[in-house]
Enzyme design. Structure first.
Site, short mmCIF file in Angstrom:
data_model
loop_
_atom_site.label_atom_id
_atom_site.label_comp_id
_atom_site.label_asym_id
_atom_site.label_seq_id
_atom_site.Cartn_x
_atom_site.Cartn_y
_atom_site.Cartn_z
N SER A 192 0.85 -1.05 -0.11
CA SER A 192 0.02 0.00 0.02
C SER A 192 0.94 1.45 -0.06
O SER A 192 2.13 1.42 0.46
CB SER A 192 -0.84 0.03 1.22
OG SER A 192 -1.39 1.17 1.56
N TYR A 227 -1.28 -1.09 10.51
CA TYR A 227 -1.40 -1.25 8.93
C TYR A 227 -0.18 -0.78 8.12
O TYR A 227 0.36 -1.34 7.32
CB TYR A 227 -2.46 -0.56 8.47
CG TYR A 227 -3.15 -0.82 7.09
CD1 TYR A 227 -3.74 -1.84 6.59
CD2 TYR A 227 -2.69 0.07 6.13
CE1 TYR A 227 -4.12 -2.07 5.47
CE2 TYR A 227 -3.16 -0.15 4.75
CZ TYR A 227 -3.78 -1.16 4.48
OH TYR A 227 -4.18 -1.44 3.17
N1 LIG Z 1 -8.74 -0.67 -1.15
C1 LIG Z 1 -7.67 0.02 -0.92
O1 LIG Z 1 -7.91 1.46 -0.93
C2 LIG Z 1 -6.33 -0.27 -0.61
C3 LIG Z 1 -5.14 0.40 -1.01
C4 LIG Z 1 -3.98 0.04 -0.74
C5 LIG Z 1 -3.77 -1.48 -0.39
N2 LIG Z 1 -4.77 -2.33 -0.26
C6 LIG Z 1 -4.75 -3.44 0.08
O2 LIG Z 1 -5.27 -4.55 -0.94
C7 LIG Z 1 -5.46 -5.87 -0.49
C8 LIG Z 1 -6.86 -6.16 -0.76
O3 LIG Z 1 -7.91 -5.34 -0.32
P1 LIG Z 1 -9.16 -4.83 -0.93
O4 LIG Z 1 -9.06 -3.34 -1.07
O5 LIG Z 1 -9.67 -5.64 -2.25
O6 LIG Z 1 -10.21 -5.18 0.34
P2 LIG Z 1 -11.45 -5.95 0.42
O7 LIG Z 1 -12.28 -6.06 -0.86
O8 LIG Z 1 -11.73 -6.04 1.80
O9 LIG Z 1 -10.41 -7.52 0.38
C9 LIG Z 1 -9.57 -7.88 1.43
C10 LIG Z 1 -9.46 -9.46 1.11
O10 LIG Z 1 -8.69 -10.05 2.25
C11 LIG Z 1 -9.12 -11.27 2.98
N3 LIG Z 1 -8.77 -11.41 4.16
C12 LIG Z 1 -8.70 -10.37 5.06
N4 LIG Z 1 -8.51 -10.88 6.38
C13 LIG Z 1 -8.26 -12.38 6.19
C14 LIG Z 1 -7.87 -13.27 6.86
N5 LIG Z 1 -7.47 -13.29 8.20
N6 LIG Z 1 -7.71 -14.78 6.18
C15 LIG Z 1 -7.77 -14.43 4.86
N7 LIG Z 1 -8.11 -13.73 4.16
C16 LIG Z 1 -8.38 -12.69 4.73
C17 LIG Z 1 -10.65 -10.87 2.73
O11 LIG Z 1 -11.49 -12.17 2.90
P3 LIG Z 1 -12.34 -12.73 4.00
O12 LIG Z 1 -13.07 -11.67 4.54
O13 LIG Z 1 -13.31 -13.64 3.04
O14 LIG Z 1 -11.35 -13.65 4.60
C18 LIG Z 1 -10.85 -10.16 1.17
O15 LIG Z 1 -10.97 -11.40 0.32
C19 LIG Z 1 -5.39 -5.54 1.12
O16 LIG Z 1 -3.99 -6.28 1.44
C20 LIG Z 1 -5.27 -4.11 1.44
O17 LIG Z 1 -4.56 -3.97 2.45
C21 LIG Z 1 -6.24 -1.85 -0.39
#
Ligand SMILES: NC(=O)c1ccc[n+]([C@@H]2O[C@H](COP(=O)([O-])OP(=O)(O)OC[C@H]3O[C@@H](n4cnc5c(N)ncnc54)[C@H](OP(=O)(O)O)[C@@H]3O)[C@@H](O)[C@H]2O)c1
Length: 242
Positions: free
Chosen positions: A143, A157
């Site tokens: 991120s 985070y």
């Molecule tokens: N959206 C943003 O603004 C942004 C920006 C920079 C980086 N990111 C990063 O991008 C990545 C994906 O996030 P996203 O934005 O796509 O949000 P999201 O839709 O909330 O996806 C998060 C994913 O991680 C999984 N997850 C969370 N805790 C988990 C656990 N304990 N065990 C297994 N799986 C787990 C969730 O699945 P379950 O709940 O089914 O377990 C979900 O599939 C993350 O690492 C996030 O930090 C996001």
């Protein structure tokens, strides 16, 4: 460019957001996708869509804070599809506690386990095999919070995402001599469910200007399509409109 048809890709956090879109884009390109997250029903929904898109899909429900569940997911993937070509360490979360004062040591450890240690354990589980085969790609989704740690993103985070930088660099140092490559992928704000945890809701227009899941997915497919001689070790992706 190489085809990713028939390549085996583990995607963590595949039940929504960036991971779901990446699974569908890889499947549409003919890859075998192994889908890891906790919510089994959501993974099954993504797997159905991935098969319709043209790929093979395996559902591996796992909590990535549990080493045993990670190793079981890797074993199941190998049993179903054979050797792992690409690992996309994408699972991640955040919590409401953002400051040092508000964060308990237990909360800190839990977030490190989910966001950072999981990527280390997955990497450890596939690296030897990749080195022996002389090829492999590991993409660590971190991120901009790891580039500019802040109270807004939170101390735990930010630290977990900054840790992904170190993991990626050492993976390259260890892996490159054996043909294994690692990429640190740092997106800015993306229009996914994770941002619903932020205090103030975003407007439709704000969400439309953010990075979309398909932007991440297209980038991962591009990385997977590059020849093994090329190592993109860092990607910074920002929304054009701040
Ligand atoms: N959206 C943003 O603004 C942004 C920006 C920079 C980086 N990111 C990063 O991008 C990545 C994906 O996030 P996203 O934005 O796509 O949000 P999201 O839709 O909330 O996806 C998060 C994913 O991680 C999984 N997850 C969370 N805790 C988990 C656990 N304990 N065990 C297994 N799986 C787990 C969730 O699945 P379950 O709940 O089914 O377990 C979900 O599939 C993350 O690492 C996030 O930090 C996001």
């Amino acid at each position: 460019m190489r085809t990713i048809h028939g390549k085996t890709i583990i995607i963590t956090g595949a039940s929504s957001g960036f991971g779901e879109a990446t699974a569908l884009a890889c499947a549409a390109a003919g890859a075998n996708v192994s889908l890891v997250a906790r919510r089994k029903a959501e993974l099954e929904r993504v797997a159905r869509l991935a098969r319709q898109a043209g790929g093979r899909a395996l559902v591996c429900p796992a909590d990535v804070s549990d080493d045993g569940q990670i190793l079981a997911a890797v074993d199941r993937t190998r049993a179903e599809f054979g050797a792992i070509d690409v690992l996309f360490n994408n699972a991640g979360t955040n919590m409401s506690a953002r400051s040092i004062a508000d964060t308990t040591p237990e909360q800190w450890r839990w977030l490190m386990d989910v966001n950072l240690t999981s990527a280390f354990v997955f990497t450890r589980a596939v690296l030897d095999e990749m080195k022996t085969r002389g090829e492999g790609l590991i993409i660590n989704l971190a991120s901009q919070a790891g580039v500019r740690p802040s109270l807004l993103a939170g101390v735990s985070y930010s630290a977990s995402k900054l840790g992904m930088d170190a993991l990626t660099r050492v993976t390259n140092e260890e892996g490159n001599p054996h043909g294994v490559r690692a990429c640190l992928f740092n997106p800015g704000l993306g229009n996914t469910p994770i941002i619903e945890n932020r205090g103030t809701p975003f407007s439709h227009e704000q969400r439309a200007n953010m990075i979309q899941s398909e932007d991440i997915a297209a980038t991962v497919v591009f990385l997977c399509s590059l020849p093994p001689r090329v190592n993109i070790d860092l990607i910074s992706m920002l929304p054009t409109q701040k």
